[in-house]
Design a protein around this motif. Structure first.
Motif, PDB file in Angstrom:
ATOM      1  N   SER A 241       0.831  -1.192   0.000  1.00 25.06           N
ATOM      2  CA  SER A 241       0.000   0.000   0.000  1.00 25.06           C
ATOM      3  C   SER A 241       0.874   1.253   0.000  1.00 25.06           C
ATOM      4  O   SER A 241       2.104   1.160  -0.137  1.00 25.06           O
ATOM      5  CB  SER A 241      -0.909  -0.013   1.234  1.00 25.06           C
ATOM      6  OG  SER A 241      -0.142  -0.127   2.417  1.00 25.06           O
ATOM      7  N   ILE A 242       0.256   2.413   0.167  1.00 25.36           N
ATOM      8  CA  ILE A 242       1.006   3.671   0.170  1.00 25.36           C
ATOM      9  C   ILE A 242       2.094   3.615   1.244  1.00 25.36           C
ATOM     10  O   ILE A 242       1.835   3.285   2.399  1.00 25.36           O
ATOM     11  CB  ILE A 242       0.063   4.859   0.423  1.00 25.36           C
ATOM     12  CG1 ILE A 242      -0.905   5.020  -0.747  1.00 25.36           C
ATOM     13  CG2 ILE A 242       0.861   6.148   0.617  1.00 25.36           C
ATOM     14  CD1 ILE A 242      -1.952   6.091  -0.540  1.00 25.36           C
ATOM     15  N   GLY A 243       3.327   3.918   0.839  1.00 17.13           N
ATOM     16  CA  GLY A 243       4.466   3.857   1.748  1.00 17.13           C
ATOM     17  C   GLY A 243       5.297   2.606   1.590  1.00 17.13           C
ATOM     18  O   GLY A 243       6.437   2.553   2.064  1.00 17.13           O
ATOM     19  N   SER A 244       4.748   1.575   0.932  1.00 19.18           N
ATOM     20  CA  SER A 244       5.531   0.367   0.669  1.00 19.18           C
ATOM     21  C   SER A 244       6.586   0.649  -0.396  1.00 19.18           C
ATOM     22  O   SER A 244       6.428   1.545  -1.229  1.00 19.18           O
ATOM     23  CB  SER A 244       4.629  -0.782   0.208  1.00 19.18           C
ATOM     24  OG  SER A 244       3.733  -1.174   1.218  1.00 19.18           O
ATOM     25  N   VAL A 245       7.665  -0.139  -0.381  1.00 17.66           N
ATOM     26  CA  VAL A 245       8.780   0.065  -1.309  1.00 17.66           C
ATOM     27  C   VAL A 245       9.072  -1.228  -2.058  1.00 17.66           C
ATOM     28  O   VAL A 245       9.107  -2.314  -1.464  1.00 17.66           O
ATOM     29  CB  VAL A 245      10.049   0.515  -0.555  1.00 17.66           C
ATOM     30  CG1 VAL A 245      11.228   0.650  -1.520  1.00 17.66           C
ATOM     31  CG2 VAL A 245       9.807   1.837   0.158  1.00 17.66           C
ATOM     32  N   LEU A 246       9.279  -1.102  -3.366  1.00 18.37           N
ATOM     33  CA  LEU A 246       9.756  -2.209  -4.192  1.00 18.37           C
ATOM     34  C   LEU A 246      11.217  -1.957  -4.521  1.00 18.37           C
ATOM     35  O   LEU A 246      11.581  -0.848  -4.928  1.00 18.37           O
ATOM     36  CB  LEU A 246       8.976  -2.300  -5.503  1.00 18.37           C
ATOM     37  CG  LEU A 246       7.450  -2.335  -5.482  1.00 18.37           C
ATOM     38  CD1 LEU A 246       6.924  -2.409  -6.905  1.00 18.37           C
ATOM     39  CD2 LEU A 246       6.969  -3.511  -4.672  1.00 18.37           C
ATOM     40  N   GLN A 285      14.070   1.367  -7.658  1.00 19.19           N
ATOM     41  CA  GLN A 285      13.439   1.557  -6.357  1.00 19.19           C
ATOM     42  C   GLN A 285      12.126   2.303  -6.559  1.00 19.19           C
ATOM     43  O   GLN A 285      12.109   3.397  -7.120  1.00 19.19           O
ATOM     44  CB  GLN A 285      14.365   2.342  -5.430  1.00 19.19           C
ATOM     45  CG  GLN A 285      13.822   2.581  -4.037  1.00 19.19           C
ATOM     46  CD  GLN A 285      14.861   3.231  -3.118  1.00 19.19           C
ATOM     47  OE1 GLN A 285      16.024   2.819  -3.095  1.00 19.19           O
ATOM     48  NE2 GLN A 285      14.459   4.236  -2.382  1.00 19.19           N
ATOM     49  N   VAL A 286      11.037   1.689  -6.133  1.00 19.64           N
ATOM     50  CA  VAL A 286       9.705   2.248  -6.348  1.00 19.64           C
ATOM     51  C   VAL A 286       9.055   2.485  -4.998  1.00 19.64           C
ATOM     52  O   VAL A 286       8.938   1.570  -4.176  1.00 19.64           O
ATOM     53  CB  VAL A 286       8.830   1.290  -7.177  1.00 19.64           C
ATOM     54  CG1 VAL A 286       7.451   1.912  -7.422  1.00 19.64           C
ATOM     55  CG2 VAL A 286       9.492   0.933  -8.493  1.00 19.64           C
ATOM     56  N   LEU A 287       8.626   3.724  -4.751  1.00 19.09           N
ATOM     57  CA  LEU A 287       7.889   4.064  -3.550  1.00 19.09           C
ATOM     58  C   LEU A 287       6.425   4.232  -3.915  1.00 19.09           C
ATOM     59  O   LEU A 287       6.075   5.078  -4.742  1.00 19.09           O
ATOM     60  CB  LEU A 287       8.420   5.361  -2.938  1.00 19.09           C
ATOM     61  CG  LEU A 287       7.643   5.917  -1.733  1.00 19.09           C
ATOM     62  CD1 LEU A 287       7.713   4.944  -0.552  1.00 19.09           C
ATOM     63  CD2 LEU A 287       8.185   7.275  -1.340  1.00 19.09           C
TER      64      LEU A 287
END
Length: 288
Positions: A241-246, A285-287
């Motif tokens: 969800s919002i705030g998670s990082v890939l 890196q995806v936020l």
């Protein structure tokens, strides 16, 4: 009786003729393995004889390397981030560039720990388990991490490595495809998904093509199929969800198509590309 010097010369000549670019280095590594000694010992005792059993074992490994079987598979292990991991033909051999992903993950994890939150961390397509196990060893404040793979054969290797490094109670190994086997919420998702295109097959070395598992290497003609599926799953799933990082390892020429995929599937996400030591794009890196 055969001496160390004679075997080193024979090995280097054999592998050079077979077109192995690292012939001399590989010969030394294999003989060190067979004799159970370090490099300095080989140099110091070149005239020492070896037993018939040691010679036979070395020549067997030499023949396999002559056929371009990777040294890591011959030895049964590979170093990654200063740790020793069991590897065989069931899993991809960990590469040094993947250490960049681990470093990025640890940085974000420690920022969140310092802020008073304990993030849920998961690694998909885990293979040998090198990424989550390294994170678990380096950051003991994480009570649990998840490691998933679609291949049960690969997960057997990952479980062995969890036991080897004493993190089997903290790294939960689960089987499944992409996000499906993960818990209900993930804060940090790491992945070294297959990102080589089938169109690149001819450019790969025999060491890779003939021995490493293709399911861990290839993802469609341009290496983007699984990454595209992942972005779609992230968009549809409530697990991130919002705030998670890939944190994703990528191919060096995939920046532009990945930007297109992200803008389609995850238009609100912020992202940044990071380069490896050779100057190629290697980490996305995806936020969310």
């Amino acid at each position: 009786m055969t001496t160390i010097k004679a075997l080193l010369e024979q090995g280097t000549t054999t592998l050079t003729r077979a077109g192995v670019e690292t012939a001399r280095l590989d010969t030394y590594v294999l003989l060190e393995h067979v004799l159970g000694v370090e490099r300095a010992t080989l140099y110091a005792y070149l005239e020492r004889t070896v037993t018939a059993e040691q010679e036979l074992t070395f020549l067997g490994l030499l023949q396999r390397r002559r056929q371009h079987e990777p040294v890591a598979y011959l030895l049964g292990h590979r170093e990654f981030y200063g740790l020793d991991f069991l590897v065989d033909a069931r899993v991809l051999i960990p590469r040094p560039e993947t250490e960049l992903l681990v470093e990025a993950a640890l940085h974000i994890i420690r920022e969140r720990l310092a802020a008073g939150t304990v993030p849920v961390v998961a690694d998909i397509a885990t293979g040998s388990g090198a990424i989550p196990i390294t994170i678990a060893v380096e950051e003991p404040r994480l009570p649990v991490l998840y490691a998933s793979d679609i291949s049960e054969d690969a997960l057997a290797v990952a479980r062995s490595n969890c036991h080897k490094h004493g993190v089997e109670r903290r790294v939960q190994v689960v089987q499944g495809d992409l996000l499906e086997p993960l818990p209900s919420h993930v804060d940090i998702l790491t992945a070294n998904l297959p990102y080589v295109g089938s169109a690149e097959l001819a450019a790969l070395t025999a060491d890779v093509v003939d021995y490493e598992p293709h399911v861990a290497l290839f993802s469609g003609p341009h290496g983007l199929d699984l990454l595209a599926r992942l972005f779609t799953e992230v968009q549809r799933s409530a697990k991130l969800s919002i705030g998670s990082v890939l944190l994703l390892e990528i191919g060096y020429a995939q920046r532009e198509p990945l930007i297109g995929l992200l803008r389609t599937a995850l238009p609100e996400a912020q992202f940044v590309f990071k380069k490896d030591y050779a100057g190629w794009d290697r980490l996305l890196q995806v936020l969310l």
